[in-house]
Design a protein around this motif. Structure first.
Motif, PDB file in Angstrom:
ATOM      1  N   GLU A 171      60.625  99.912  48.714  1.00 44.27           N
ATOM      2  CA  GLU A 171      59.157 100.127  48.168  1.00 44.27           C
ATOM      3  C   GLU A 171      58.804 101.301  47.485  1.00 44.27           C
ATOM      4  OE1 GLU A 171      56.653  99.722  51.807  1.00 44.27           O
ATOM      5  OE2 GLU A 171      57.200  97.566  52.299  1.00 44.27           O
ATOM      6  N   GLN A 172      60.103 102.000  47.421  1.00 38.70           N
ATOM      7  CA  GLN A 172      59.791 103.324  46.649  1.00 38.70           C
ATOM      8  C   GLN A 172      59.598 102.990  45.324  1.00 38.70           C
ATOM      9  OE1 GLN A 172      63.414 105.347  47.253  1.00 38.70           O
ATOM     10  NE2 GLN A 172      63.140 106.007  49.330  1.00 38.70           N
ATOM     11  N   LYS A 173      58.522 103.710  44.706  1.00 38.17           N
ATOM     12  CA  LYS A 173      58.102 103.796  43.348  1.00 38.17           C
ATOM     13  C   LYS A 173      57.995 102.555  42.680  1.00 38.17           C
ATOM     14  CE  LYS A 173      58.699 108.162  43.546  1.00 38.17           C
ATOM     15  NZ  LYS A 173      57.540 108.968  43.668  1.00 38.17           N
ATOM     16  N   VAL A 174      57.661 101.396  43.370  1.00 35.21           N
ATOM     17  CA  VAL A 174      57.381 100.243  42.755  1.00 35.21           C
ATOM     18  C   VAL A 174      56.138  99.480  43.175  1.00 35.21           C
ATOM     19  CG1 VAL A 174      60.102  99.860  42.205  1.00 35.21           C
ATOM     20  CG2 VAL A 174      59.010  98.869  44.449  1.00 35.21           C
ATOM     21  N   THR A 175      55.875  98.316  42.594  1.00 31.75           N
ATOM     22  CA  THR A 175      54.735  97.661  43.468  1.00 31.75           C
ATOM     23  C   THR A 175      55.356  96.776  44.457  1.00 31.75           C
ATOM     24  OG1 THR A 175      55.023  95.795  42.134  1.00 31.75           O
ATOM     25  CG2 THR A 175      53.713  97.243  40.897  1.00 31.75           C
ATOM     26  N   THR A 176      54.051  96.734  45.245  1.00 32.50           N
ATOM     27  CA  THR A 176      54.273  96.156  46.757  1.00 32.50           C
ATOM     28  C   THR A 176      54.831  94.539  46.341  1.00 32.50           C
ATOM     29  OG1 THR A 176      51.949  95.403  46.911  1.00 32.50           O
ATOM     30  CG2 THR A 176      52.697  97.188  48.336  1.00 32.50           C
ATOM     31  N   ASP A 177      54.420  93.997  45.493  1.00 33.81           N
ATOM     32  CA  ASP A 177      54.850  92.594  45.161  1.00 33.81           C
ATOM     33  C   ASP A 177      56.329  92.896  44.798  1.00 33.81           C
ATOM     34  OD1 ASP A 177      52.469  91.291  45.589  1.00 33.81           O
ATOM     35  OD2 ASP A 177      51.769  91.446  43.503  1.00 33.81           O
ATOM     36  N   GLU A 178      56.805  93.603  43.863  1.00 35.93           N
ATOM     37  CA  GLU A 178      58.442  93.835  43.594  1.00 35.93           C
ATOM     38  C   GLU A 178      59.042  93.846  44.743  1.00 35.93           C
ATOM     39  OE1 GLU A 178      58.904  96.178  39.800  1.00 35.93           O
ATOM     40  OE2 GLU A 178      57.089  96.763  40.369  1.00 35.93           O
ATOM     41  N   ALA A 179      58.556  94.895  45.766  1.00 31.20           N
ATOM     42  CA  ALA A 179      59.149  95.348  47.037  1.00 31.20           C
ATOM     43  C   ALA A 179      59.456  93.895  47.779  1.00 31.20           C
ATOM     44  CB  ALA A 179      58.755  96.380  47.707  1.00 31.20           C
ATOM     45  N   TYR A 180      58.303  93.206  48.049  1.00 27.93           N
ATOM     46  CA  TYR A 180      58.250  92.151  48.886  1.00 27.93           C
ATOM     47  C   TYR A 180      59.271  91.108  48.470  1.00 27.93           C
ATOM     48  CZ  TYR A 180      54.227  94.072  51.280  1.00 27.93           C
ATOM     49  OH  TYR A 180      53.274  94.861  51.672  1.00 27.93           O
ATOM     50  N   ARG A 181      59.393  90.942  47.159  1.00 24.34           N
ATOM     51  CA  ARG A 181      60.034  89.981  46.439  1.00 24.34           C
ATOM     52  C   ARG A 181      61.728  90.309  46.826  1.00 24.34           C
ATOM     53  NH1 ARG A 181      63.170  89.622  41.999  1.00 24.34           N
ATOM     54  NH2 ARG A 181      63.696  87.574  40.851  1.00 24.34           N
ATOM     55  N   ALA A 182      62.162  91.434  46.629  1.00 25.08           N
ATOM     56  CA  ALA A 182      63.396  91.851  46.801  1.00 25.08           C
ATOM     57  C   ALA A 182      63.878  91.913  48.128  1.00 25.08           C
ATOM     58  CB  ALA A 182      63.534  93.257  46.510  1.00 25.08           C
ATOM     59  N   TRP A 183      63.012  92.250  49.360  1.00 24.01           N
ATOM     60  CA  TRP A 183      63.200  92.040  50.557  1.00 24.01           C
ATOM     61  C   TRP A 183      63.385  90.593  50.874  1.00 24.01           C
ATOM     62  CZ3 TRP A 183      64.710  94.429  54.739  1.00 24.01           C
ATOM     63  CH2 TRP A 183      64.783  93.925  56.255  1.00 24.01           C
ATOM     64  N   MET A 213      48.904  98.432  38.418  1.00 23.45           N
ATOM     65  CA  MET A 213      50.324  98.674  37.821  1.00 23.45           C
ATOM     66  C   MET A 213      51.037  97.430  37.603  1.00 23.45           C
ATOM     67  SD  MET A 213      53.117 101.048  39.698  1.00 23.45           S
ATOM     68  CE  MET A 213      54.710 101.242  38.947  1.00 23.45           C
ATOM     69  N   THR A 214      51.328  97.204  36.187  1.00 24.16           N
ATOM     70  CA  THR A 214      52.167  96.009  36.125  1.00 24.16           C
ATOM     71  C   THR A 214      53.599  96.084  36.796  1.00 24.16           C
ATOM     72  OG1 THR A 214      51.188  96.278  34.068  1.00 24.16           O
ATOM     73  CG2 THR A 214      53.413  94.988  33.901  1.00 24.16           C
ATOM     74  N   PRO A 215      53.873  94.891  37.477  1.00 23.98           N
ATOM     75  CA  PRO A 215      55.192  94.582  38.064  1.00 23.98           C
ATOM     76  C   PRO A 215      56.454  94.773  37.066  1.00 23.98           C
ATOM     77  CG  PRO A 215      53.765  93.261  38.828  1.00 23.98           C
ATOM     78  CD  PRO A 215      53.063  93.652  37.667  1.00 23.98           C
ATOM     79  N   GLY A 216      57.506  95.471  37.009  1.00 18.80           N
ATOM     80  CA  GLY A 216      58.624  95.291  36.518  1.00 18.80           C
ATOM     81  C   GLY A 216      59.551  93.967  36.851  1.00 18.80           C
ATOM     82  N   ASN A 217      60.632  94.015  35.958  1.00 22.85           N
ATOM     83  CA  ASN A 217      61.455  92.839  36.346  1.00 22.85           C
ATOM     84  C   ASN A 217      62.808  93.129  35.583  1.00 22.85           C
ATOM     85  OD1 ASN A 217      62.578  90.330  36.808  1.00 22.85           O
ATOM     86  ND2 ASN A 217      61.732  89.155  35.276  1.00 22.85           N
ATOM     87  N   ILE A 218      63.572  94.012  36.389  1.00 22.18           N
ATOM     88  CA  ILE A 218      64.921  94.652  35.746  1.00 22.18           C
ATOM     89  C   ILE A 218      65.820  93.080  35.689  1.00 22.18           C
ATOM     90  CG2 ILE A 218      64.322  96.748  36.206  1.00 22.18           C
ATOM     91  CD1 ILE A 218      66.671  96.339  38.378  1.00 22.18           C
ATOM     92  N   ALA A 219      65.421  92.323  36.505  1.00 21.26           N
ATOM     93  CA  ALA A 219      66.343  91.033  36.706  1.00 21.26           C
ATOM     94  C   ALA A 219      66.560  90.369  35.291  1.00 21.26           C
ATOM     95  CB  ALA A 219      66.207  90.238  37.736  1.00 21.26           C
TER      96      ALA A 219
END
Length: 329
Positions: free
Chosen positions: A151-163, A321-327
């Motif tokens: 969850e560091q330095k990203v949106t919660t949606d990005e962190a939840y997706r990764a988890w 905040m716009t979610p990122g998508n490095i994938a």
């Protein structure tokens, strides 16, 4: 277009997926416990949920709570339900006994809500309206540390997706009758360490966060010792790992240790929320937030929980905040 391509051959079974078949009909261990006061299971257990599709946590339609975790004794599944003024629990798997032994601590038996004295009317009203709020204690560090790093330095949606993606891909099905719920136990330390770089990338986790997790899992037993330490020593132990700072250690110890004073410093939103609630200043920074929370020294995490539950949150004045998508890179 459906049917255009020949079906791919089945992927070979990965090592972490070769676990024994999970039986849904195995007899659970059970326990009943009477809390010392009002208890709201949703408020107490809510901090364990990492998003609505968290593969390690579910709230069923019948009001029961399911939790899959990796204990010192092995994987385990815990089902908790309110029964009048008592709480009933069932547990499955090698970690069942450990989970039931820790049930009171999980539900806040070690917490002392009476130690909190409100100095603002807002907090007095919030506490009065939420008498069932107690601070949980899991006794498990890594299960809270890894998602906190994500969850560091990203949106919660990005962190939840990764988890969600990583636990489903590299975790194991939870013991007990959990197939319909899709519950999974998070990977062990060795499995986390073996995740290849491209899988982190596909989950949207940058190198900085994945490297921090790699460093943490290499010393997982030493980090787990922090669950029995006082807050300053526990935070210092976690923050020895490069990439783990005060924000991550506080978010972890709030759950693993039930630390009532583990205030989250470095959060993007919390200082403004606390400043708005206590001083009508939505632009407060960490320094002002800590100043406002000075009367609650020793109970600052509880104070922030009550502020968040009070509903006095500043309205948004800008885009999310716009979610990122490095994938996709």
């Amino acid at each position: 277009m459906a049917g255009r391509f020949a079906p791919r051959p089945a992927r070979p079974t990965l090592p972490h997926q070769a676990a024994r078949a999970v039986r849904g009909d195995e007899r659970p261990l059970t326990r009943e416990w009477t809390p010392p006061g009002p208890l709201d299971l949703r408020l107490v257990l809510g901090p364990l949920r990492r998003g609505p599709a968290d593969p390690t946590f579910r709230m069923a339609p019948d009001g029961t709570f399911w939790r899959a975790t990796r204990t010192p004794e092995g994987p385990g599944t815990l089902r908790v339900a309110g029964r009048g003024d008592r709480v009933g629990a069932q547990a499955w798997g090698p970690g069942a006994e450990w989970l039931l032994a820790g049930l009171p601590a999980l539900l806040g038996a070690d917490d002392d809500p009476d130690a909190f004295t409100p100095h603002h009317r807002l907090l007095a009203v919030a506490r009065h309206r939420r008498p069932g709020l107690r601070l949980l204690r899991t006794g498990l560090v890594m299960e809270s540390l890894i998602p906190s790093i994500l969850e560091q330095k990203v949106t919660t949606d990005e962190a939840y997706r990764a988890w969600r993606l990583l636990v489903r891909r590299y975790g194991t099905p939870a013991p007990g009758p959990t197939a319909a719920l899709g519950l999974h136990v998070m990977p062990d330390a060795r499995t986390w360490a073996m995740i290849p770089s491209w899988e982190w990338h596909k989950a949207g986790v940058d190198t900085k966060r994945s490297s921090t997790i790699m460093r943490a899992v290499r010393v997982a037993p030493r980090l787990e010792e922090a669950s029995t330490m006082e807050l300053p020593r526990a935070a210092a132990r976690l923050e020895l790992i490069p990439g783990i700072g005060p924000w991550t250690s506080a978010e972890t110890l709030q759950r693993s240790n039930g630390a009532p004073d583990a205030v989250t410093v470095g959060d993007y939103h919390l200082p403004g929320i606390v400043g708005y609630a206590l001083a009508d200043n939505r632009h407060a920074d960490d320094e002002e937030m800590l100043t406002l929370l000075t009367p609650y020294e020793g109970q600052r995490h509880r104070a922030t929980r009550l502020i968040l539950l009070s509903g006095r949150i500043p309205e948004r004045r800008g885009p999310r905040m716009t979610p990122g998508n490095i994938a996709a890179l």
